[in-house]
Design a protein around this motif. Structure first.
Motif, mmCIF file in Angstrom:
data_model
loop_
_atom_site.group_PDB
_atom_site.id
_atom_site.type_symbol
_atom_site.label_atom_id
_atom_site.label_comp_id
_atom_site.label_asym_id
_atom_site.label_seq_id
_atom_site.Cartn_x
_atom_site.Cartn_y
_atom_site.Cartn_z
ATOM 1 N N ALA A 1 4.263 -3.196 -6.745
ATOM 2 C CA ALA A 1 4.085 -4.430 -5.985
ATOM 3 C C ALA A 1 5.391 -5.223 -5.914
ATOM 4 C CB ALA A 1 2.989 -5.274 -6.629
ATOM 5 N N VAL A 2 6.102 -5.303 -7.021
ATOM 6 C CA VAL A 2 7.370 -6.034 -7.040
ATOM 7 C C VAL A 2 8.386 -5.367 -6.113
ATOM 8 C CG1 VAL A 2 9.360 -6.639 -8.473
ATOM 9 C CG2 VAL A 2 7.043 -7.004 -9.337
ATOM 10 N N VAL A 3 8.455 -4.043 -6.162
ATOM 11 C CA VAL A 3 9.374 -3.312 -5.280
ATOM 12 C C VAL A 3 9.013 -3.555 -3.818
ATOM 13 C CG1 VAL A 3 10.073 -1.005 -4.537
ATOM 14 C CG2 VAL A 3 9.968 -1.557 -6.971
ATOM 15 N N PHE B 1 0.832 -1.212 0.000
ATOM 16 C CA PHE B 1 0.000 0.000 0.000
ATOM 17 C C PHE B 1 0.862 1.256 0.000
ATOM 18 C CE2 PHE B 1 -2.268 3.358 2.310
ATOM 19 C CZ PHE B 1 -3.365 3.513 1.476
ATOM 20 N N LEU B 2 1.835 1.314 0.916
ATOM 21 C CA LEU B 2 2.679 2.506 0.977
ATOM 22 C C LEU B 2 3.544 2.651 -0.277
ATOM 23 C CD1 LEU B 2 4.020 3.048 4.619
ATOM 24 C CD2 LEU B 2 2.610 4.552 3.230
ATOM 25 N N ALA B 3 4.023 1.549 -0.803
ATOM 26 C CA ALA B 3 4.806 1.609 -2.039
ATOM 27 C C ALA B 3 3.955 2.116 -3.195
ATOM 28 C CB ALA B 3 5.383 0.238 -2.367
ATOM 29 N N GLY B 4 2.719 1.619 -3.294
ATOM 30 C CA GLY B 4 1.838 2.040 -4.385
ATOM 31 C C GLY B 4 1.439 3.494 -4.285
ATOM 32 N N VAL B 5 1.064 3.930 -3.083
ATOM 33 C CA VAL B 5 0.659 5.324 -2.895
ATOM 34 C C VAL B 5 1.811 6.275 -3.177
ATOM 35 C CG1 VAL B 5 -0.029 7.018 -1.150
ATOM 36 C CG2 VAL B 5 -1.222 4.830 -1.285
ATOM 37 N N THR C 1 1.079 -1.701 -15.671
ATOM 38 C CA THR C 1 2.457 -2.099 -15.369
ATOM 39 C C THR C 1 3.019 -1.328 -14.189
ATOM 40 O OG1 THR C 1 2.806 -2.597 -17.712
ATOM 41 C CG2 THR C 1 4.777 -2.357 -16.341
ATOM 42 N N TYR C 2 2.600 -0.059 -14.037
ATOM 43 C CA TYR C 2 3.106 0.749 -12.935
ATOM 44 C C TYR C 2 2.709 0.158 -11.579
ATOM 45 C CZ TYR C 2 4.013 4.257 -16.514
ATOM 46 O OH TYR C 2 4.480 4.920 -17.623
#
Length: 209
Positions: free
Chosen positions: A69-71, A35-39, A63-64
């Motif tokens: 998610a991968v990160v 969640f934090l990575a995506g935001v 893809t973004y």
């Protein structure tokens, strides 16, 4: 893949990494990391696209979200190996700010043709994701740190915009502008560069009013 698109993916990935590092400092679970990575990775670009009135980039290209998610998964397992996570967060944030200031300026120019709009979208794209990250994670906001921050994004956006209006090749303008923004923000982190701050004066006593 051209330089601008490469900056787009790089900016998302680097900012997503800072979000994941913030999640690690709060000892969140994997969903919290994602969640934090995506935001953080998409926040600045989302605001930019909403302001410009164009389709939101990650809605058009999923893809973004996959990159974020991968990160998040990578840092969920790798973050415990990093001793100084907040320091790494700040330096990764500097790299993301540099890339996104140029990308935001490029998108602003493409959508409006206006140099002023390009500068604003460059700064918004480069800073908003980090602000969201700090608010959600309960970290001290990067905007409130004493070192130069928003000004570094302005330097990157300005350098790219000047290069574009001067007719320079897009790739060259982008590389120079990213380097300029990173050097300003990196110098601020390394040497504590600041801009003169507001100094208040004591208020007058009531009898003098």
């Amino acid at each position: 893949m051209d330089v601008i698109q490469l900056l787009d993916y790089a900016g998302v990935a680097v900012f997503a990494a800072t979000g994941a590092l913030a999640a690690s400092r709060k000892e969140l679970d994997l969903i919290g990391f994602a969640f934090l990575a995506g935001v953080t990775g998409t926040g600045g670009g989302t605001l930019r696209d909403l302001v410009l009135g164009v389709p939101v980039f990650w809605v058009q290209n999923h893809t973004y979200i996959i990159v974020c998610a991968v990160v998040a998964v990578l840092f969920f397992f790798a973050a415990p190996l990093v001793e100084y996570r907040y320091r790494l967060l700040l330096w990764l944030d500097a790299a993301g700010l540099a890339a996104y200031s140029v990308l935001g300026a490029a998108k602003g120019l493409e959508a409006s043709g206006s140099a002023i709009v390009a500068l604003v979208t460059g700064m918004l794209t480069a800073t908003f994701g980090g602000v969201l990250r700090d608010v959600l994670a309960g970290e001290p906001s990067v905007l409130l740190r004493p070192e130069v921050y928003v000004s570094a994004a302005l330097v990157g956006a300005t350098a790219f915009t000047i290069g574009d209006f001067a007719g320079l090749q897009g790739a060259l303008s982008a590389v120079v502008a990213v380097a300029a923004a990173f050097l300003v923000r990196g110098g601020a982190l390394r040497f504590g560069w600041t801009i003169p701050r507001y100094r208040s004066r004591p208020g007058r006593p009531p009898e003098e009013l």
